[in-house]
Design a protein around this motif. Structure first.
Motif, PDB file in Angstrom:
ATOM      1  N   ARG A 125      -0.511  23.535   9.803  1.00 47.55           N
ATOM      2  CA  ARG A 125      -0.266  24.858   9.221  1.00 47.55           C
ATOM      3  C   ARG A 125      -0.332  24.724   7.704  1.00 47.55           C
ATOM      4  O   ARG A 125       0.438  23.971   7.104  1.00 47.55           O
ATOM      5  CB  ARG A 125       1.098  25.394   9.646  1.00 47.55           C
ATOM      6  CG  ARG A 125       1.307  26.857   9.229  1.00 47.55           C
ATOM      7  CD  ARG A 125       2.629  27.420   9.688  1.00 47.55           C
ATOM      8  NE  ARG A 125       3.734  26.901   8.888  1.00 47.55           N
ATOM      9  CZ  ARG A 125       4.664  26.092   9.356  1.00 47.55           C
ATOM     10  NH1 ARG A 125       4.625  25.693  10.622  1.00 47.55           N
ATOM     11  NH2 ARG A 125       5.643  25.662   8.578  1.00 47.55           N
ATOM     12  N   PHE A 126      -1.276  25.420   7.095  1.00 47.25           N
ATOM     13  CA  PHE A 126      -1.460  25.373   5.651  1.00 47.25           C
ATOM     14  C   PHE A 126      -0.820  26.613   5.037  1.00 47.25           C
ATOM     15  O   PHE A 126      -1.435  27.677   4.968  1.00 47.25           O
ATOM     16  CB  PHE A 126      -2.947  25.305   5.303  1.00 47.25           C
ATOM     17  CG  PHE A 126      -3.617  24.015   5.717  1.00 47.25           C
ATOM     18  CD1 PHE A 126      -3.608  22.916   4.864  1.00 47.25           C
ATOM     19  CD2 PHE A 126      -4.235  23.905   6.950  1.00 47.25           C
ATOM     20  CE1 PHE A 126      -4.222  21.727   5.237  1.00 47.25           C
ATOM     21  CE2 PHE A 126      -4.852  22.717   7.332  1.00 47.25           C
ATOM     22  CZ  PHE A 126      -4.838  21.623   6.476  1.00 47.25           C
ATOM     23  N   ASP A 127       0.422  26.466   4.595  1.00 44.80           N
ATOM     24  CA  ASP A 127       1.134  27.578   3.981  1.00 44.80           C
ATOM     25  C   ASP A 127       0.663  27.788   2.544  1.00 44.80           C
ATOM     26  O   ASP A 127       0.289  26.824   1.856  1.00 44.80           O
ATOM     27  CB  ASP A 127       2.641  27.307   3.978  1.00 44.80           C
ATOM     28  CG  ASP A 127       3.198  27.154   5.386  1.00 44.80           C
ATOM     29  OD1 ASP A 127       2.786  27.932   6.266  1.00 44.80           O
ATOM     30  OD2 ASP A 127       4.036  26.259   5.601  1.00 44.80           O
ATOM     31  N   PRO A 128       0.707  29.045   2.051  1.00 44.78           N
ATOM     32  CA  PRO A 128       0.334  29.292   0.652  1.00 44.78           C
ATOM     33  C   PRO A 128       1.243  28.504  -0.296  1.00 44.78           C
ATOM     34  O   PRO A 128       2.426  28.290  -0.007  1.00 44.78           O
ATOM     35  CB  PRO A 128       0.534  30.802   0.489  1.00 44.78           C
ATOM     36  CG  PRO A 128       0.461  31.353   1.872  1.00 44.78           C
ATOM     37  CD  PRO A 128       1.021  30.292   2.768  1.00 44.78           C
ATOM     38  N   PHE A 129       0.689  28.097  -1.403  1.00 49.98           N
ATOM     39  CA  PHE A 129       1.450  27.289  -2.359  1.00 49.98           C
ATOM     40  C   PHE A 129       2.605  28.101  -2.928  1.00 49.98           C
ATOM     41  O   PHE A 129       2.438  29.241  -3.373  1.00 49.98           O
ATOM     42  CB  PHE A 129       0.543  26.807  -3.487  1.00 49.98           C
ATOM     43  CG  PHE A 129       1.195  25.805  -4.394  1.00 49.98           C
ATOM     44  CD1 PHE A 129       1.268  24.475  -4.034  1.00 49.98           C
ATOM     45  CD2 PHE A 129       1.754  26.209  -5.610  1.00 49.98           C
ATOM     46  CE1 PHE A 129       1.875  23.538  -4.870  1.00 49.98           C
ATOM     47  CE2 PHE A 129       2.358  25.284  -6.448  1.00 49.98           C
ATOM     48  CZ  PHE A 129       2.419  23.943  -6.070  1.00 49.98           C
TER      49      PHE A 129
END
Length: 426
Positions: A125-129
């Protein structure tokens, strides 16, 4: 809209030769190199800088190294150029209950550290920075979505489908600290080209790190999609034969155009000096001086070089008569090297001469003794070669005085991962 960015990797800040007269100068080499890259990024007015892992040489760095890193990266921050990074195997801190120096830099705003989360089913899961927390899986800069994945070990290729499944955007870059067989010069932490190819469907540009040699990976149809700039400075002996530099990349109308920008690392020479047939140490020393001087004469760089010299041949005197101090003094007269490593592989021949009278070299004796010790334990059968290499690698690192406990642990972890992978494959 035209977008430009700079892609570098494997800076290895903090690397030096400890307890060596050239320690301070070698330490500065890596900061000077990063400083040049930062200056180039500002001069080119790039939109962002990518560091694909191994910003530091070890996970546990000295406070002065952290302070020098901040000082060097300050210009990027002042010019509002985001520096986006992932962790490499050297950056990785083994005690996960402690904040890493990379995390600290990100929280302070000097880099944007990308690290994905994992789902309960093992997916990504690539969450927003999150700028307040200094952490996230991807970051958007001028319409480009930059995803980040640090070092994940020898099984990286099996993670590719899950990585691609987690990406839902367009105009994507992947920052990934991993090597690709057979392009990468390192033996651990690689994936096969066929495992990497699906990344080309989800990402327009894959920014690699890990191996210190530059290379480009293309799809089966011939489209380049993954780029490894290598390390901009020579980190280890043997790298003098690689091109050194970074990529300057331009994005226009969705088309990525890369340019390799060469850097100027400290001169390095790895050579073999043949002393075969020398009757005494004095004659051998003359031949040693002549051969080294001839090789050094080709250098156009006036900086003190780094030398690794291997002595070979069957000689009529005991190899110990050519001691390190004696050879070092001879080298100082020729080129005043910053650092020297000498491997004495000379063999003593008795007065009778002939191959049957040749005695084994010190290196051969070492390997045989280690092999016998390993073979004495039945559970290590069929692993003698690997364990002997590991033992000698640890010995060499300790003798160089440039390794700490974290790096030694890293060597053992890498060996464990490699053997585990082999067993799983079998």
């Amino acid at each position: 809209m035209t977008i430009t960015f700079l892609h570098t990797a494997d800076i290895h800040l903090g690397k030096t030769y400890r307890n060596n007269i050239g320690e301070a100068e070698r330490y500065e080499d890596f900061f000077r190199m990063l400083g040049r890259i930062v200056s180039d990024a500002i001069a080119e007015r790039v939109d962002f800088v990518l560091i694909a892992g191994d910003l530091f040489h070890t996970g546990q760095i000295l406070p002065r190294t952290f302070a020098r890193t901040i000082e060097t990266l300050q210009s990027l921050k002042d010019n509002r150029i985001p520096c986006i990074a992932v962790e490499g195997n050297h950056d990785w801190i083994h005690r996960r209950d402690s904040i890493s120096w990379m995390e600290a830099l990100s929280q302070m705003g000097y880099i944007h550290l990308l690290r994905p989360s994992r789902t309960e089913t093992g997916g990504y899961r690539f969450d927003p920075f999150d700028y307040e927390q200094g952490m996230g899986g991807y970051i958007e800069v001028n319409g480009i979505n930059i995803y980040g994945l640090g070092y994940i070990g020898t099984q990286a290729g099996t993670h590719v489908p899950r990585i691609c499944e987690a990406v839902t955007t367009k105009n994507n870059i992947l920052l990934f600290h991993v090597g690709v067989w057979t392009y990468s010069p390192v033996e651990i932490g690689n994936m096969k080209p066929e495992e990497a190819h699906p990344l080309a469907d989800a990402f327009d540009y894959v920014a690699l790190g890990h191996g210190h040699k530059p290379y480009i990976i293309a799809t089966p149809e011939g489209r380049p999609y993954a780029f490894n700039p290598g390390s901009p400075e020579c980190v280890n002996f043997g790298e003098e034969k690689y091109d050194k530099g970074y990529y300057l990349v331009t994005v226009e109308d969705g088309v990525f155009t890369h340019e390799f920008r060469p850097t100027s690392p400290r001169p390095m020479l790895v050579t073999t000096i043949d002393l075969d047939g020398a009757a005494d140490a004095e004659a051998a020393l003359v031949r040693f001086r002549d051969q080294v001087a001839a090789k050094i004469a080709s250098f156009s760089d006036d900086r003190q070089p780094l030398l690794e010299i291997k002595l070979t041949g069957r000689v009529g005197f005991h190899p110990f008569e050519l001691g390190r101090e004696r050879l070092r003094l001879a080298l100082e007269e020729i080129c005043n090297p910053l650092h020297v490593e000498i491997k004495n592989h000379l063999s003593l021949v008795t007065a009778g001469g002939g191959a049957e009278s040749e005695k084994k070299s010190l290196a051969e004796i070492e390997r045989e003794v280690l092999r016998e010790l390993v073979s004495a334990k039945s559970e290590y059968k069929d692993q003698e070669d690997e364990l002997v290499r590991l033992s000698l690698a640890i010995r060499d690192q300790v003798l160089k005085g440039e390794v700490d406990g974290e790096e030694l642990l890293g060597l053992l972890v890498s060996y464990h991962e490699g053997t585990k992978s082999t067993k799983e494959t079998a």
